[in-house]
Write a protein that holds these residues in place. Structure first.
Motif, PDB file in Angstrom:
ATOM      1  N   PHE A  23       0.838  -1.189   0.000  1.00  0.00           N
ATOM      2  CA  PHE A  23       0.000   0.000   0.000  1.00  0.00           C
ATOM      3  C   PHE A  23       0.880   1.248   0.000  1.00  0.00           C
ATOM      4  N   ILE A  24       0.315   2.344  -0.446  1.00  0.00           N
ATOM      5  CA  ILE A  24       0.836   3.677  -0.168  1.00  0.00           C
ATOM      6  C   ILE A  24      -0.148   4.302   0.809  1.00  0.00           C
ATOM      7  N   ILE A  25       0.341   4.685   1.993  1.00  0.00           N
ATOM      8  CA  ILE A  25      -0.535   5.166   3.063  1.00  0.00           C
ATOM      9  C   ILE A  25      -0.092   6.555   3.503  1.00  0.00           C
ATOM     10  N   GLY A  26      -1.066   7.426   3.698  1.00  0.00           N
ATOM     11  CA  GLY A  26      -0.824   8.741   4.268  1.00  0.00           C
ATOM     12  C   GLY A  26      -1.128   8.707   5.747  1.00  0.00           C
ATOM     13  N   TRP A  27      -0.073   8.780   6.586  1.00  0.00           N
ATOM     14  CA  TRP A  27      -0.225   8.737   8.039  1.00  0.00           C
ATOM     15  C   TRP A  27      -0.183  10.152   8.606  1.00  0.00           C
ATOM     16  N   MET A  28      -1.221  10.533   9.334  1.00  0.00           N
ATOM     17  CA  MET A  28      -1.220  11.813  10.032  1.00  0.00           C
ATOM     18  C   MET A  28      -0.591  11.608  11.408  1.00  0.00           C
ATOM     19  N   TYR A  29       0.389  12.468  11.742  1.00  0.00           N
ATOM     20  CA  TYR A  29       1.072  12.376  13.028  1.00  0.00           C
ATOM     21  C   TYR A  29       0.357  13.255  14.041  1.00  0.00           C
ATOM     22  N   LEU A  30      -0.081  12.646  15.132  1.00  0.00           N
ATOM     23  CA  LEU A  30      -0.742  13.364  16.216  1.00  0.00           C
ATOM     24  C   LEU A  30       0.158  13.311  17.448  1.00  0.00           C
ATOM     25  N   PRO A  31       0.336  14.446  18.144  1.00  0.00           N
ATOM     26  CA  PRO A  31       1.198  14.439  19.334  1.00  0.00           C
ATOM     27  C   PRO A  31       0.615  13.545  20.421  1.00  0.00           C
ATOM     28  N   PRO A  32       1.449  13.120  21.378  1.00  0.00           N
ATOM     29  CA  PRO A  32       0.918  12.379  22.528  1.00  0.00           C
ATOM     30  C   PRO A  32      -0.079  13.247  23.293  1.00  0.00           C
ATOM     31  N   HIS A  33      -0.838  12.620  24.143  1.00  0.00           N
ATOM     32  CA  HIS A  33      -1.787  13.379  24.950  1.00  0.00           C
ATOM     33  C   HIS A  33      -1.026  14.239  25.955  1.00  0.00           C
ATOM     34  N   ASP A  34      -1.454  15.463  26.069  1.00  0.00           N
ATOM     35  CA  ASP A  34      -0.844  16.436  26.970  1.00  0.00           C
ATOM     36  C   ASP A  34      -0.876  15.905  28.412  1.00  0.00           C
ATOM     37  N   PRO A  35       0.250  16.004  29.153  1.00  0.00           N
ATOM     38  CA  PRO A  35       1.516  16.677  28.824  1.00  0.00           C
ATOM     39  C   PRO A  35       2.666  15.700  28.603  1.00  0.00           C
ATOM     40  N   HIS A  36       2.411  14.493  28.117  1.00  0.00           N
ATOM     41  CA  HIS A  36       3.423  13.437  28.084  1.00  0.00           C
ATOM     42  C   HIS A  36       4.255  13.528  26.803  1.00  0.00           C
ATOM     43  N   VAL A  37       5.208  14.445  26.799  1.00  0.00           N
ATOM     44  CA  VAL A  37       5.968  14.722  25.585  1.00  0.00           C
ATOM     45  C   VAL A  37       6.929  13.591  25.217  1.00  0.00           C
ATOM     46  N   ASP A  38       7.319  12.743  26.181  1.00  0.00           N
ATOM     47  CA  ASP A  38       8.273  11.672  25.884  1.00  0.00           C
ATOM     48  C   ASP A  38       7.608  10.434  25.303  1.00  0.00           C
ATOM     49  N   GLU A  39       6.299  10.405  25.255  1.00  0.00           N
ATOM     50  CA  GLU A  39       5.619   9.261  24.677  1.00  0.00           C
ATOM     51  C   GLU A  39       5.672   9.332  23.154  1.00  0.00           C
ATOM     52  N   PRO A  40       5.553   8.181  22.465  1.00  0.00           N
ATOM     53  CA  PRO A  40       5.621   8.185  20.992  1.00  0.00           C
ATOM     54  C   PRO A  40       4.429   8.893  20.372  1.00  0.00           C
ATOM     55  N   MET A  41       4.599   9.306  19.132  1.00  0.00           N
ATOM     56  CA  MET A  41       3.526   9.960  18.398  1.00  0.00           C
ATOM     57  C   MET A  41       2.392   8.976  18.142  1.00  0.00           C
ATOM     58  N   ARG A  42       1.194   9.527  17.983  1.00  0.00           N
ATOM     59  CA  ARG A  42       0.040   8.714  17.601  1.00  0.00           C
ATOM     60  C   ARG A  42      -0.164   8.851  16.095  1.00  0.00           C
ATOM     61  N   LEU A  43      -0.392   7.725  15.428  1.00  0.00           N
ATOM     62  CA  LEU A  43      -0.530   7.719  13.974  1.00  0.00           C
ATOM     63  C   LEU A  43      -1.975   7.416  13.583  1.00  0.00           C
ATOM     64  N   LYS A  44      -2.451   8.152  12.594  1.00  0.00           N
ATOM     65  CA  LYS A  44      -3.812   7.944  12.108  1.00  0.00           C
ATOM     66  C   LYS A  44      -3.781   7.911  10.578  1.00  0.00           C
ATOM     67  N   PRO A  45      -4.277   6.832   9.948  1.00  0.00           N
ATOM     68  CA  PRO A  45      -4.285   6.785   8.479  1.00  0.00           C
ATOM     69  C   PRO A  45      -5.348   7.712   7.907  1.00  0.00           C
ATOM     70  N   VAL A  46      -4.955   8.520   6.936  1.00  0.00           N
ATOM     71  CA  VAL A  46      -5.881   9.458   6.298  1.00  0.00           C
ATOM     72  C   VAL A  46      -6.386   8.885   4.973  1.00  0.00           C
ATOM     73  N   PHE A  47      -5.480   8.289   4.195  1.00  0.00           N
ATOM     74  CA  PHE A  47      -5.867   7.654   2.937  1.00  0.00           C
ATOM     75  C   PHE A  47      -4.903   6.513   2.642  1.00  0.00           C
TER      76      PHE A  47
END
Length: 498
Positions: free
Chosen positions: A141-165
């Protein structure tokens, strides 16, 4: 020849009955040349397959025009399987594509090559909010992943990924674009290149976005899943922001959405740390994504995601790398007034130097002074001794190249789990503005480099602290073609949201 004479028992004048080795080698070379194929057409097919597999896929169609034999050999799936792996990193077992009747050549031509221009990093046109989209080859597949920051205020946690298309060739021999948003699963979508480094997406079945609870449920779900916030949180903080977010939310998934290419910042050997993308705390606006880049003796943190006050694309932080600061003792550092005095002294020094450089005499001096030289990034032994032993609050010894750090008592921090030591600090400025980016101004502050993956900034005027943590994702197809292209992109980003 002398050695040959001894072996044969004759001198040079009598001639030599033994043929010289050089003459034998020459005859073998001539014979081999006569037996070798005089063109590629005479090579065995398996050799041609190996040769063609090493050529760029874009050159193979031209090679197919040479002759019928080349065209037949280029129909071999082995060639295209290697091109898919080498050029686009497809590591899936491509042989299973035979079950669906799709060849590796069709995967290369109709999927990977056709959509090669959208691979890489992009910023969506979502008003002041921006965002970060990474389009990658993911399996078949070719996938477009939207990067969402971790939930505030946990900046050291990994990014959250959401497929857009996503785009695939699993069922048809033409590429299929699917919108991935909504509770009802993938559905028909559309992708169109608008111009170089810009494309747009459109959902063709927006009814798949609808929830049984209507728009209010959709909006609450978006706040919870994408932003990690509740409707009550937003309502009590910014009513105008709530209205704007709802408008953007509706436009984001029900209409055409435009994306503009962005690049990963280039790296140089003398950079303070490796440039890249970081997520950080921004007061009541939660976590946002910034891009740290270096420009001579200036470091910039450009907002990739923004808020109604300072939109995406703006340089939220600018750090003067010629103005390192040695922190005072822990007792003094707890006092906000002491820290403020140190920072403002550097601001005043810079202002005086700028006036002197412009030919304006300082009212407090009788003669023109030379601009102050920037101190070394590494504190001298005398400075270290003057600031006391390198020990933390609990008595543990710290490395000599680290400074003790603690936030002043009056400074607000959303995340209290910040490092208690840092490598170096610099004078910097942060961008603040009113709602709608009204009356923007740069305010002085302190940039703190904790380690390779974390830095912070104390906003003097706001009496707040922002902590940033590196995004460790591997971004492919994101390097700028030239340093000038990256600088041009930064200038364009500031215009997108203003």
């Amino acid at each position: 020849m002398a050695v040959c004479a001894r072996l044969c028992g004759v001198g040079q004048a009598g001639g030599c009955r033994r043929r010289a080795p050089v003459e034998e080698e020459e005859e073998e070379e001539v014979r081999a040349a006569q037996e070798a194929p005089r063109s590629l057409l005479q090579l065995p097919p398996e050799i041609l397959v190996e040769i063609f597999s090493c050529l760029p896929g874009t050159q193979l169609p031209l090679l197919a025009l040479v002759c019928r034999k080349f065209r037949q050999i280029l129909s071999t799936d082995t060639i295209w399987r290697r091109r898919c792996r080498t050029e686009y990193g497809v590591h899936e077992n491509l042989r299973k594509m035979e079950v669906t009747g799709v060849s590796c050549r069709e995967v290369y031509v109709k999927l990977l090559h056709q959509y090669r221009d959208i691979l890489g990093l992009w910023q969506p046109d979502l008003g002041p909010y921006g965002g970060l989209l990474n389009v990658v080859v993911d399996g078949l597949f070719i996938i477009g992943w939207m990067y969402l920051p971790p939930h505030d205020p946990h900046v050291d946690e990994p990014m959250r990924l959401k497929p857009v298309f996503r785009i695939h060739l699993m069922e048809k021999k033409t590429a299929t674009v699917e919108c991935m948003y909504g509770p009802k699963g993938p559905h028909n979508g559309q992708i169109q290149m608008v111009k170089k480094d810009e494309f747009c997406t459109k959902c063709l079945q927006t009814d798949y976005h609808r929830m049984s609870g209507g728009r209010q449920e959709e909006f609450r779900t978006w706040l919870r899943d994408d932003l990690g916030r509740t409707l009550d949180d937003i309502f009590h903080e910014h009513m105008q922001e709530l209205i704007l977010m709802k408008f953007i939310y509706i436009c984001q998934y029900d209409n055409c959405l435009t994306y503009r290419r962005i690049y990963h910042p280039p790296s140089r050997p003398d950079d303070l740390v490796k440039p890249g993308f970081f997520k950080g705390t921004y007061g009541s606006h939660g976590l946002e994504i910034v891009m740290l880049s270096f420009h001579g003796m200036t470091a910039k943190a450009t907002k990739i995601t923004g808020d109604p006050n300072v939109p995406a694309g703006q340089p939220t932080l600018e750090v003067d790398l010629t103005r390192p600061m040695r922190l005072p003792s822990i007792e003094q550092l707890r006092n906000f007034s002491e820290l403020s005095r140190l920072v403002l002294d550097i601001r005043d020094l810079i202002s005086r130097e700028q006036r002197l450089a412009g030919g304006v005499e300082d009212a407090g001096s009788s003669s023109r002074a030379e601009p102050a030289q920037a101190p070394s990034l590494v504190a001298s032994a005398e400075e270290s001794a003057a600031n006391g032993p390198d020990a933390s609050e609990n008595g543990e010894q710290q490395p000599q190249d680290l400074q003790q750090f603690v936030l002043p008592e009056e400074v607000m921090a959303r995340n209290g789990e910040y490092p208690r030591s840092c490598r170096v600090c610099f004078y910097g400025t942060g961008l603040i503005a009113g709602h709608g980016f009204s009356s923007p101004e740069r305010t002085p502050g302190l940039f703190i480099l904790f380690d390779d993956n974390r830095f912070g900034f104390i906003w003097l005027e706001l009496k707040s602290f922002s902590l940033y943590s590196r995004m460790t994702d591997k971004f492919q197809n994101s390097q700028p073609p030239a340093p000038e292209a990256f600088d041009e992109m930064l200038r364009a980003m500031q215009l997108w949201t203003t």
